[in-house]
Design a protein around this motif. Structure first.
Motif, mmCIF file in Angstrom:
data_model
loop_
_atom_site.group_PDB
_atom_site.id
_atom_site.type_symbol
_atom_site.label_atom_id
_atom_site.label_comp_id
_atom_site.label_asym_id
_atom_site.label_seq_id
_atom_site.Cartn_x
_atom_site.Cartn_y
_atom_site.Cartn_z
ATOM 1 N N THR A 50 -7.829 12.749 -14.540
ATOM 2 C CA THR A 50 -6.785 12.405 -15.490
ATOM 3 C C THR A 50 -5.456 12.124 -14.803
ATOM 4 O O THR A 50 -4.648 11.345 -15.284
ATOM 5 N N GLU A 51 -5.218 12.776 -13.663
ATOM 6 C CA GLU A 51 -3.990 12.522 -12.928
ATOM 7 C C GLU A 51 -4.245 11.409 -11.915
ATOM 8 O O GLU A 51 -4.894 11.603 -10.891
ATOM 9 N N GLN A 52 -3.764 10.221 -12.212
ATOM 10 C CA GLN A 52 -4.003 9.068 -11.374
ATOM 11 C C GLN A 52 -2.750 8.779 -10.543
ATOM 12 O O GLN A 52 -1.651 8.678 -11.070
ATOM 13 N N GLU A 53 -2.932 8.635 -9.227
ATOM 14 C CA GLU A 53 -1.810 8.343 -8.356
ATOM 15 C C GLU A 53 -1.374 6.893 -8.545
ATOM 16 O O GLU A 53 -2.199 5.989 -8.650
ATOM 17 N N THR A 54 -0.061 6.678 -8.550
ATOM 18 C CA THR A 54 0.492 5.343 -8.734
ATOM 19 C C THR A 54 0.893 4.760 -7.382
ATOM 20 O O THR A 54 1.486 5.447 -6.560
ATOM 21 N N MET A 55 0.568 3.493 -7.176
ATOM 22 C CA MET A 55 0.977 2.803 -5.954
ATOM 23 C C MET A 55 2.426 2.351 -6.103
ATOM 24 O O MET A 55 2.762 1.631 -7.041
ATOM 25 N N GLU A 56 3.262 2.782 -5.184
ATOM 26 C CA GLU A 56 4.678 2.443 -5.212
ATOM 27 C C GLU A 56 4.922 1.219 -4.333
ATOM 28 O O GLU A 56 4.540 1.192 -3.164
ATOM 29 N N VAL A 57 5.570 0.208 -4.902
ATOM 30 C CA VAL A 57 5.860 -1.041 -4.192
ATOM 31 C C VAL A 57 7.347 -1.322 -4.310
ATOM 32 O O VAL A 57 7.924 -1.256 -5.406
ATOM 33 N N GLY A 58 7.974 -1.627 -3.172
ATOM 34 C CA GLY A 58 9.389 -1.963 -3.167
ATOM 35 C C GLY A 58 9.606 -3.473 -3.170
ATOM 36 O O GLY A 58 8.807 -4.237 -2.616
ATOM 37 N N GLU A 94 15.820 1.059 2.808
ATOM 38 C CA GLU A 94 15.079 2.010 1.970
ATOM 39 C C GLU A 94 13.569 1.763 2.054
ATOM 40 O O GLU A 94 12.782 2.700 2.024
ATOM 41 N N GLY A 95 13.185 0.476 2.188
ATOM 42 C CA GLY A 95 11.773 0.149 2.334
ATOM 43 C C GLY A 95 11.199 0.717 3.623
ATOM 44 O O GLY A 95 10.110 1.300 3.630
ATOM 45 N N GLN A 96 11.929 0.563 4.731
ATOM 46 C CA GLN A 96 11.456 1.095 6.008
ATOM 47 C C GLN A 96 11.364 2.618 5.966
ATOM 48 O O GLN A 96 10.389 3.217 6.462
ATOM 49 N N THR A 97 12.373 3.249 5.366
ATOM 50 C CA THR A 97 12.356 4.709 5.249
ATOM 51 C C THR A 97 11.195 5.179 4.369
ATOM 52 O O THR A 97 10.523 6.174 4.667
ATOM 53 N N GLY A 98 10.931 4.441 3.266
ATOM 54 C CA GLY A 98 9.839 4.801 2.364
ATOM 55 C C GLY A 98 8.480 4.686 3.030
ATOM 56 O O GLY A 98 7.586 5.512 2.794
ATOM 57 N N ILE A 99 8.317 3.671 3.896
ATOM 58 C CA ILE A 99 7.049 3.519 4.626
ATOM 59 C C ILE A 99 6.875 4.652 5.628
ATOM 60 O O ILE A 99 5.790 5.248 5.738
ATOM 61 N N GLU A 100 7.926 4.979 6.353
ATOM 62 C CA GLU A 100 7.845 6.056 7.345
ATOM 63 C C GLU A 100 7.566 7.408 6.690
ATOM 64 O O GLU A 100 6.845 8.242 7.257
ATOM 65 N N ASN A 102 5.906 7.781 3.974
ATOM 66 C CA ASN A 102 4.662 7.623 3.207
ATOM 67 C C ASN A 102 4.915 7.721 1.707
ATOM 68 O O ASN A 102 4.046 8.154 0.940
ATOM 69 N N GLN A 103 6.097 7.267 1.271
ATOM 70 C CA GLN A 103 6.431 7.269 -0.149
ATOM 71 C C GLN A 103 6.139 5.925 -0.805
ATOM 72 O O GLN A 103 6.036 5.844 -2.026
ATOM 73 N N LEU A 104 6.035 4.879 0.009
ATOM 74 C CA LEU A 104 5.735 3.537 -0.490
ATOM 75 C C LEU A 104 4.392 3.064 0.055
ATOM 76 O O LEU A 104 4.052 3.341 1.209
ATOM 77 N N SER A 105 3.634 2.371 -0.783
ATOM 78 C CA SER A 105 2.395 1.759 -0.309
ATOM 79 C C SER A 105 2.700 0.491 0.483
ATOM 80 O O SER A 105 1.994 0.175 1.440
ATOM 81 N N SER A 106 3.743 -0.200 0.079
ATOM 82 C CA SER A 106 4.206 -1.393 0.793
ATOM 83 C C SER A 106 5.494 -1.863 0.138
ATOM 84 O O SER A 106 5.883 -1.371 -0.924
ATOM 85 N N TYR A 107 6.154 -2.826 0.795
ATOM 86 C CA TYR A 107 7.292 -3.492 0.150
ATOM 87 C C TYR A 107 7.286 -4.960 0.557
ATOM 88 O O TYR A 107 6.807 -5.336 1.625
ATOM 89 N N ILE A 128 5.251 -9.320 3.304
ATOM 90 C CA ILE A 128 4.763 -8.054 2.748
ATOM 91 C C ILE A 128 4.559 -7.072 3.898
ATOM 92 O O ILE A 128 3.807 -7.348 4.835
ATOM 93 N N VAL A 129 5.251 -5.949 3.850
ATOM 94 C CA VAL A 129 5.147 -4.908 4.870
ATOM 95 C C VAL A 129 4.287 -3.793 4.308
ATOM 96 O O VAL A 129 4.633 -3.163 3.304
ATOM 97 N N GLY A 130 3.128 -3.550 4.946
ATOM 98 C CA GLY A 130 2.195 -2.538 4.455
ATOM 99 C C GLY A 130 2.422 -1.186 5.101
ATOM 100 O O GLY A 130 3.137 -1.047 6.098
ATOM 101 N N ASN A 131 1.781 -0.191 4.503
ATOM 102 C CA ASN A 131 1.850 1.175 5.011
ATOM 103 C C ASN A 131 0.576 1.449 5.812
ATOM 104 O O ASN A 131 -0.530 1.419 5.249
ATOM 105 N N PRO A 132 0.682 1.709 7.124
ATOM 106 C CA PRO A 132 -0.532 1.959 7.918
ATOM 107 C C PRO A 132 -1.302 3.195 7.481
ATOM 108 O O PRO A 132 -2.489 3.324 7.769
ATOM 109 N N GLU A 133 -0.633 4.111 6.753
ATOM 110 C CA GLU A 133 -1.312 5.312 6.277
ATOM 111 C C GLU A 133 -2.104 5.047 4.989
ATOM 112 O O GLU A 133 -2.920 5.865 4.583
#
Length: 408
Positions: A50-58, A94-100, A102-107, A128-133
């Motif tokens: 029931t708790e579905q994780e949301t993909m965060e995109v900047g 903020e996008g680079q910080t979010g990727i580092e 692991n708060q963003l899936s990509s931006y 499009i900058v992806g998150n390696p994690e």
């Protein structure tokens, strides 16, 4: 007529036998409730999603034009990009910080002079900058943004055509730019609003979509099957071999005793099944059934119970040892429940086993009970169960006649 009198006599006798066990019988019938409840709770805790994780995109906008800002705002506010995806406007830092972190899936980055490039016929390029994690999420978002980019290019082709005709008509540059901007806005709104960017086909799996309701219904089905096993076993144990031999001397057949045991078991089960199913309907709002559907579920339960009891009777007749009979009955009950999909949903089994399961009366019964209760069906296929009931009845009758001749 003589047969009916004997069956009626054994029905009364079986009810008296169960009445003498007024203390142990309730305990035996309550113990499966505790066991099935614990099993259902364990399964629900494992499959509950029931708790579905949301993909965060900047969304990073390096082009400060009004048109590009509109595109970014539309993407951030649009709900047409699929569930489980959240997009928001951020800066590149903020996008680079979010990727580092692991708060963003990509931006995604809209470069400078992005919209002016569209007007000049240049290929729209969005980084499009992806998150390696999160490689899978990044790949999914990349495919999604490629779809968005194709829509933007469709807008670009439309604008360039209008722009070419406007130049031939010697329109004023300011008026022409305003018209192109309005056309772009209209076309982009049409693209995002006319259909989903990602075509979604929903296949409802109640085992994960509403696990509590599904496994509660599965627990009820498991419970009535175990109750049938307990009731028949109790009636069977009271008739030892000596008593059966004495009955045969009086002209009583095994078939007459079996019919009486079936009727008594089904009568008691009907009371228990109605009470427990009423509790499910009271607890879960998803089980909003019409009176016709209550009747369909009752017919499916009756067919399932009759076939199951006839199978137990057949195994009882074919096996001589009481201990072996009990062991085989227990294994058979487990196989029926396993093939029904009540313990492990059918979707978790390999696809090639679906045909095998379709030949199981437990699968046919629970499948249509689930379809009626959770999917709101107003029909059920009774034919497979009726055919199985007729076949089991004929086999039981043949075996009974064979046993009667053997005793003679």
């Amino acid at each position: 007529m003589h047969t009916l009198k004997l069956v009626n006599l054994f029905i009364k006798n079986n009810l008296l036998q169960l009445g003498r066990k007024w203390l142990s019988l309730p305990l035996l019938l309550l113990s499966p409730i505790i066991l099935v409840s614990l099993l259902a709770w364990a399964i629900i805790s494992m499959v509950d999603t029931t708790e579905q994780e949301t993909m965060e995109v900047g969304l990073v906008n390096l082009d400060q034009s009004e048109e590009t800002a509109l595109i970014v705002d539309l993407l951030a506010e649009s709900s047409q990009l699929g569930e489980g995806l959240h997009m928001e406007k951020i800066s590149e830092a903020e996008g680079q910080t979010g990727i580092e972190a692991n708060q963003l899936s990509s931006y995604m980055v809209f470069p400078a002079d992005f919209f002016q490039g569209l007007l000049n016929g240049k290929r729209s390029q969005v980084t499009i900058v992806g998150n390696p994690e999160q490689p899978l999420e990044s790949q999914l978002i990349n495919e999604l943004m490629e779809t968005v980019t194709r829509h933007i290019r469709g807008s670009q082709a439309n604008i360039l055509t209008i722009n070419d005709y406007a130049k031939r008509l010697d329109m004023d540059n300011e008026a022409r730019n305003d018209m192109l901007f309005e056309q772009f806005v209209d076309f982009f709104f049409y693209v995002l609003g006319s259909n989903q960017v990602v075509d979604e086909q929903t296949l409802t799996n109640h085992a994960t979509a509403s696990p509590v309701t599904y496994f509660s219904l599965a627990g009820w089905f498991t419970l009535i099957t175990i109750w049938l096993f307990i009731l028949y076993t109790m009636l069977h144990r009271d008739n030892d071999e000596k008593m059966r031999t004495r009955m045969r001397l009086y002209g009583v057949t095994d078939w007459q005793q079996a019919v009486a045991a079936m009727i008594v078991s089904i009568i008691i089960l009907a009371v228990l099944a109605v009470l427990t199913f009423a509790g499910l309907v009271y607890l879960f709002d998803d089980l909003d059934l019409t009176s016709e559907n209550y009747g369909r579920i009752a017919i499916l339960t009756l067919l399932h119970s009759s076939i199951f009891l006839q199978c137990l009777i057949l195994l009882d007749w074919l096996l001589k040892s009481q201990k072996l009979t009990l062991l085989v009955h227990t294994a058979f009950t487990g196989m029926v429940l396993l093939f029904s999909g009540a313990i492990i949903p059918e979707i978790y089994f390999p696809a090639y086993l679906e045909k095998v399961f379709s030949y199981s009366f437990g699968y046919q019964s629970f499948h249509w009970i689930e379809q009626i209760s959770l999917n709101g069906r107003f029909y059920a296929e009774y034919q497979p169960l009726v055919y199985m009931l007729v076949v089991s009845f004929v086999i039981s009758l043949i075996v009974s006649l064979g046993k009667g001749r053997a005793y003679k």
